[in-house]
Design an enzyme around this catalytic site. Structure first.
Site, PDB file in Angstrom:
ATOM      1  N   HIS A   1       0.831  -1.205   0.000  1.00 49.93           N
ATOM      2  CA  HIS A   1       0.000   0.000   0.000  1.00 49.93           C
ATOM      3  C   HIS A   1       0.870   1.263   0.000  1.00 49.93           C
ATOM      4  O   HIS A   1       0.705   2.133   0.862  1.00 49.93           O
ATOM      5  CB  HIS A   1      -0.907   0.021   1.243  1.00 49.93           C
TER       6      HIS A   1
HETATM    7  C1  LIG Z   1      -0.340  -7.565  -4.836  1.00 53.17           C
HETATM    8  C2  LIG Z   1      -1.197  -6.436  -4.304  1.00 53.17           C
HETATM    9  C3  LIG Z   1      -2.254  -6.734  -3.468  1.00 53.17           C
HETATM   10  C4  LIG Z   1      -3.058  -5.698  -2.974  1.00 53.17           C
HETATM   11  N1  LIG Z   1      -4.180  -6.018  -2.273  1.00 53.17           N
HETATM   12  C5  LIG Z   1      -5.075  -5.036  -1.985  1.00 53.17           C
HETATM   13  C6  LIG Z   1      -6.359  -5.368  -1.491  1.00 53.17           C
HETATM   14  O1  LIG Z   1      -6.738  -6.525  -1.356  1.00 53.17           O
HETATM   15  N2  LIG Z   1      -7.208  -4.341  -1.194  1.00 53.17           N
HETATM   16  C7  LIG Z   1      -6.846  -3.032  -1.346  1.00 53.17           C
HETATM   17  O2  LIG Z   1      -7.634  -2.142  -1.006  1.00 53.17           O
HETATM   18  N3  LIG Z   1      -5.635  -2.696  -1.852  1.00 53.17           N
HETATM   19  C8  LIG Z   1      -4.770  -3.673  -2.217  1.00 53.17           C
HETATM   20  N4  LIG Z   1      -3.595  -3.350  -2.825  1.00 53.17           N
HETATM   21  C9  LIG Z   1      -3.308  -1.917  -3.052  1.00 53.17           C
HETATM   22  C10 LIG Z   1      -4.182  -1.285  -4.121  1.00 53.17           C
HETATM   23  O3  LIG Z   1      -4.393  -2.153  -5.203  1.00 53.17           O
HETATM   24  C11 LIG Z   1      -3.517   0.028  -4.552  1.00 53.17           C
HETATM   25  O4  LIG Z   1      -3.424   0.885  -3.438  1.00 53.17           O
HETATM   26  C12 LIG Z   1      -4.252   0.760  -5.671  1.00 53.17           C
HETATM   27  O5  LIG Z   1      -4.484  -0.073  -6.770  1.00 53.17           O
HETATM   28  C13 LIG Z   1      -3.430   1.988  -6.075  1.00 53.17           C
HETATM   29  O6  LIG Z   1      -4.068   2.645  -7.139  1.00 53.17           O
HETATM   30  P1  LIG Z   1      -3.301   3.705  -8.032  1.00 53.17           P
HETATM   31  O7  LIG Z   1      -4.272   4.181  -9.050  1.00 53.17           O
HETATM   32  O8  LIG Z   1      -2.608   4.675  -7.173  1.00 53.17           O
HETATM   33  O9  LIG Z   1      -2.126   2.878  -8.752  1.00 53.17           O
HETATM   34  P2  LIG Z   1      -2.208   1.613  -9.695  1.00 53.17           P
HETATM   35  O10 LIG Z   1      -3.520   0.911  -9.565  1.00 53.17           O
HETATM   36  O11 LIG Z   1      -0.984   0.804  -9.417  1.00 53.17           O
HETATM   37  O12 LIG Z   1      -2.165   2.202 -11.175  1.00 53.17           O
HETATM   38  C14 LIG Z   1      -1.041   2.781 -11.777  1.00 53.17           C
HETATM   39  C15 LIG Z   1      -1.093   2.443 -13.260  1.00 53.17           C
HETATM   40  O13 LIG Z   1      -0.177   3.267 -13.956  1.00 53.17           O
HETATM   41  C16 LIG Z   1       0.564   2.480 -14.878  1.00 53.17           C
HETATM   42  N5  LIG Z   1       1.846   3.147 -15.088  1.00 53.17           N
HETATM   43  C17 LIG Z   1       2.852   3.289 -14.184  1.00 53.17           C
HETATM   44  N6  LIG Z   1       3.879   3.967 -14.729  1.00 53.17           N
HETATM   45  C18 LIG Z   1       3.511   4.260 -16.007  1.00 53.17           C
HETATM   46  C19 LIG Z   1       4.159   4.942 -17.069  1.00 53.17           C
HETATM   47  N7  LIG Z   1       5.385   5.462 -16.927  1.00 53.17           N
HETATM   48  N8  LIG Z   1       3.507   5.049 -18.259  1.00 53.17           N
HETATM   49  C20 LIG Z   1       2.242   4.543 -18.416  1.00 53.17           C
HETATM   50  N9  LIG Z   1       1.593   3.874 -17.430  1.00 53.17           N
HETATM   51  C21 LIG Z   1       2.224   3.743 -16.239  1.00 53.17           C
HETATM   52  C22 LIG Z   1       0.676   1.136 -14.181  1.00 53.17           C
HETATM   53  O14 LIG Z   1       1.010   0.100 -15.069  1.00 53.17           O
HETATM   54  C23 LIG Z   1      -0.696   0.998 -13.555  1.00 53.17           C
HETATM   55  O15 LIG Z   1      -1.616   0.414 -14.442  1.00 53.17           O
HETATM   56  C24 LIG Z   1      -2.755  -4.350  -3.310  1.00 53.17           C
HETATM   57  C25 LIG Z   1      -1.702  -4.063  -4.158  1.00 53.17           C
HETATM   58  C26 LIG Z   1      -0.921  -5.097  -4.668  1.00 53.17           C
HETATM   59  C27 LIG Z   1       0.199  -4.772  -5.601  1.00 53.17           C
END
Ligand SMILES: Cc1cc2nc3c(=O)[nH]c(=O)nc-3n(C[C@H](O)[C@H](O)[C@H](O)COP(=O)(O)OP(=O)(O)OC[C@H]3O[C@@H](n4cnc5c(N)ncnc54)[C@H](O)[C@@H]3O)c2cc1C
Length: 505
Positions: free
Chosen positions: A443
Site C-alpha cells: 500500500h
Molecule cells: C499484490 C497487491 C495486493 C493488494 N491487495 C489489496 C487489497 O486486497 N485491497 C486493497 O484495497 N488494496 C490492495 N492493494 C493496493 C491497491 O491495489 C492500490 O493501493 C491501488 O491499486 C493503487 O491505485 P493507483 O491508481 O494509485 O495505482 P495503480 O492501480 O498501481 O495504477 C497505476 C497504473 O499506472 C501504470 N503506469 C505506471 N507507470 C507508467 C508509465 N510510466 N507510463 C504509463 N503507465 C504507467 C501502471 O502500469 C498501472 O496500471 C494491493 C496491491 C498489490 C500490488
C-alpha cells in the site's frame, strides 16, 4: 488510439484511480481524452479468477516487480514490491479487499475539502459501481475468525473503526474480479475516450509554465491542450515527474538530470503499512497442497468457471481483524489479514500440507521514506521503522495477534503454529523476528502529498503546484495512509479528481 497527436486531456496510467479519472472526464463530456497504460490489457483468465493473483504477482508482463533499497532497520533486507502493470493497475493484481479506511483518517489529513463528510458521498458513488460485498464462499476456517472477540457479530464484516474479526468485503461479482477497469474504464470507452496499452511514458515537457507534451519511452509523443493527469501510482507518477526534471534539485543533478522545477517534496513522505505474519499447519485445517485436497484442486478450474466458487474463487486473503496492539479499548492500530492456505516460510513457492496464515500490520505508520532517481531507475526507500515507535507498536500487535489466534475457536480446524513457533517468545525475540521477516502490505502512498502549505507538491484540488494544466490523481496524493487497504481510497481519489479537473481545467 486513433493515431491523433493531440487530445484535450491525457491521463497517464489506467490503474485504480486513472480509470475513475477517465470516466469522470468522459461523463462530463470534458473533451477528447487519451488514457495511456504501460502494461497490456487485463483480458486474461488470471485477472478475472481471484486466485490468479498467485501467478500474476511476479509475472514478467503484468507486474512491475520493484525492489526496495536495503532497509536499514530490517538488517539491510530488500523488499519485493509487486505493482500491477495492465489495465486496472494494481487493482487487477490485488486481493480485492474493500475498505474505505477509518472516518477520522480523512479528518486527520487536515486538507480542506477532504474531510470524512466530503469524501463519504464519493465512496458511496464508487461503491454503487464496484458493489463490494462479503466474500460469498469463504473457507470455514475463515468464518471461524469471527469467534476471536466475544462481542463480534459474525454476520457483520470487520471494520477499522472497532475491534472486530471475520470475513472481509470484496469487489467481486459472481466469484470474479470486478475492477476499476470494469466499473469505470470500459463504460468510459463506450463514451468515446481512447485507451492505448503497451506504451510507457518517460516524461512530460512544459511549454512555458504549462504541461504540454507527453513523451513515450519508445520515442513518440502526444500533446495535451487542456491538461495532463498523472495517475501512474505512487512510484510511476513520481518517477515521471523526476524524469521530467521536476523534483529536488540536488537529487536531480546527482542523477544527471536538468532541473526544470526545484520541488523538494516530490518523492518525499513515502510510506506503507509494515507487517509480519505467523504460519499455522494442521492436516484438518485450511487449504494447501495435500493429497486429501487433490480432488478439490482438480475440480477447481471448472468449479470456478461454471459456478464462480471453490478454491480458485478465493482471493487468498479472505478475512482478518482489527484490534489494538496494547489490548486497550481505543481505536484499532493493527489490521490482520488472514489467508486460509499453508504458505511456505522459507522462501519456497509450494509447500506440502494444509494450514493458514495471519499477519499483523500497522494501521498508521509514522516512519517516512523517499523515492529517488538512481543511476538505474527509481530507488524506493520505505524508511521502515525510522520512527522507533512503529516497531514498538507492531511488536506488541504481533504478540497480541498470536494470543488472539490461540483464543479463536477454530474447532477441529485448529492448526498448530509452525513458524516462528517456540523460537520467538519474548518481546525482544518478537522484535528481532519482525526485523528479519517484516514486509509491507503493498500500500505505498504519499510521494506527492496534497496540502495547503507551499511545500506540498499537490493542492487540495489535485493540481500540481507551480505547473499549469497538470494534475495528480492516485495513491501518491494521500498525506497519510488510511488505516486499512488502499484500493477503495485510490478509486475515491480518482472519482473526485475527474469531477475537479473537468470543472477547473
Ligand atoms: C499484490 C497487491 C495486493 C493488494 N491487495 C489489496 C487489497 O486486497 N485491497 C486493497 O484495497 N488494496 C490492495 N492493494 C493496493 C491497491 O491495489 C492500490 O493501493 C491501488 O491499486 C493503487 O491505485 P493507483 O491508481 O494509485 O495505482 P495503480 O492501480 O498501481 O495504477 C497505476 C497504473 O499506472 C501504470 N503506469 C505506471 N507507470 C507508467 C508509465 N510510466 N507510463 C504509463 N503507465 C504507467 C501502471 O502500469 C498501472 O496500471 C494491493 C496491491 C498489490 C500490488
Amino acid at each position: 488510439m486513433t493515431g491523433a497527436s493531440r487530445y484535450d486531456f491525457v491521463v497517464i496510467g489506467a490503474g485504480s484511480a486513472g480509470c475513475a479519472v477517465a470516466a469522470g472526464l468522459a461523463e462530463r463530456e470534458a473533451g477528447s481524452v487519451l488514457v495511456i497504460e504501460a502494461g497490456p490489457s487485463d483480458r486474461t483468465p488470471l485477472v478475472k479468477m481471484p486466485f490468479g493473483l498467485v501467478w500474476l504477482m511476479g509475472s514478467k508482463h503484468r507486474d512491475w516487480r520493484f525492489t526496495s533499497t536495503p532497509q536499514a532497520n530490517l538488517n539491510g533486507r530488500q523488499l519485493n514490491i509487486p505493482r500491477g502493470r495492465m489495465l486496472g493497475g494494481s487493482g487487477s493484481i490485488n486481493s480485492m479487499v474493500w475498505f474505505r479506511g477509518r472516518a477520522d483518517d480523512f479528518d486527520h489529513w487536515s486538507v480542506p475539502g477532504w474531510d470524512w463528510a466530503d469524501v463519504e458521498p464519493a465512496f458511496e458513488e464508487v461503491e454503487a459501481r464496484l458493489t463490494p460485498d462479503r466474500l460469498a464462499t469463504p473457507h470455514p476456517v475463515t468464518e471461524a475468525l469471527s469467534t476471536m472477540f466475544r462481542a463480534n457479530d459474525p454476520l457483520q464484516s470487520p471494520s477499522p473503526e472497532r475491534e472486530s474479526a471475520g470475513v472481509f468485503r470484496y469487489n467481486m461479482r459472481g466469484g470474479r474480479r470486478w475492477s476499476a477497469a470494469d466499473a469505470f474504464l470500459r463504460p468510459a470507452m463506450a463514451r468515446g475516450i481512447e485507451v492505448v496499452t503497451g506504451r510507457q511514458v518517460a516524461r512530460i515537457a512544459l511549454a512555458g509554465d504549462r504541461a504540454r507534451t507527453v513523451h513515450f519511452t519508445d520515442g513518440g509523443s502526444v500533446e495535451a491542450t487542456r491538461g495532463i493527469v498523472l495517475s501512474s501510482g505512487s512510484f510511476g507518477s513520481t518517477e515521471i515527474l523526476l524524469n521530467s526534471g521536476i523534483g529536488p534539485a540536488g537529487d536531480l543533478r546527482a542523477a544527471g538530470r536538468d532541473v526544470v522545477l526545484d520541488r523538494e517534496e516530490v518523492g518525499a513522505n513515502l510510506h506503507d503499512h509494515p507487517g509480519a505474519g505467523i504460519h499455522y499447519q494442521g492436516s484438518g485445517s485450511g487449504y494447501g497442497l495435500d493429497l486429501s485436497l487433490a480432488h478439490r484442486w482438480a475440480a477447481a478450474p471448472l468449479r470456478w468457471l461454471v459456478q464462480g466458487k471453490g478454491i480458485f474463487a478465493s482471493p487468498t486473503v479472505e478475512g482478518g481483524a482489527f484490534f489494538t496492539a496494547d489490548g486497550g479499548d481505543g481505536p484499532p492500530d493493527i489490521q490482520s489479514h488472514f489467508i486460509p492456505f499453508l504458505i511456505g516460510w522459507q522462501g519456497e513457492r509450494y509447500i506440502r500440507g494444509r494450514g493458514y496464515f495471519a499477519d499483523a500490520t500497522l494501521c498508521r505508520p509514522k516512519s517516512r521514506g523517499r523515492l529517488k532517481l538512481g543511476k538505474a531507475g527509481i530507488e524506493i526507500d520505505f524508511g521502515l521503522f525510522n520512527d522507533p515507535s512503529d516497531l514498538d507498536t507492531l511488536t506488541k500487535g504481533w504478540l497480541r495477534l498470536r494470543a488472539l489466534m490461540e483464543a479463536t475457536d477454530f474447532g477441529p480446524m485448529k492448526a498448530r503454529e509452525a513458524f516462528p513457533s517456540a523460537a520467538v517468545t519474548t518481546e525482544d525475540e518478537a522484535r528481532s523476528y519482525i526485523r528479519d521477516r517484516c514486509g509491507t502490505a503493498y500500500h505505498p502512498v504519499g510521494t506527492l502529498r496534497m496540502g495547503t502549505d507551499g511545500g506540498a507538491p499537490v493542492t487540495p484540488r489535485l493540481k500540481f503546484r507551480g505547473v499549469e494544466g497538470l494534475w495528480v490523481a492516485d495513491a501518491s496524493i494521500m498525506p497519510a495512509v488510511t488505516s486499512a487497504n488502499t484500493n477503495a481510497p485510490s478509486m475515491m481519489i480518482g472519482h473526485r479528481a475527474g469531477r475537479m479537473i473537468a470543472a477547473d481545467a
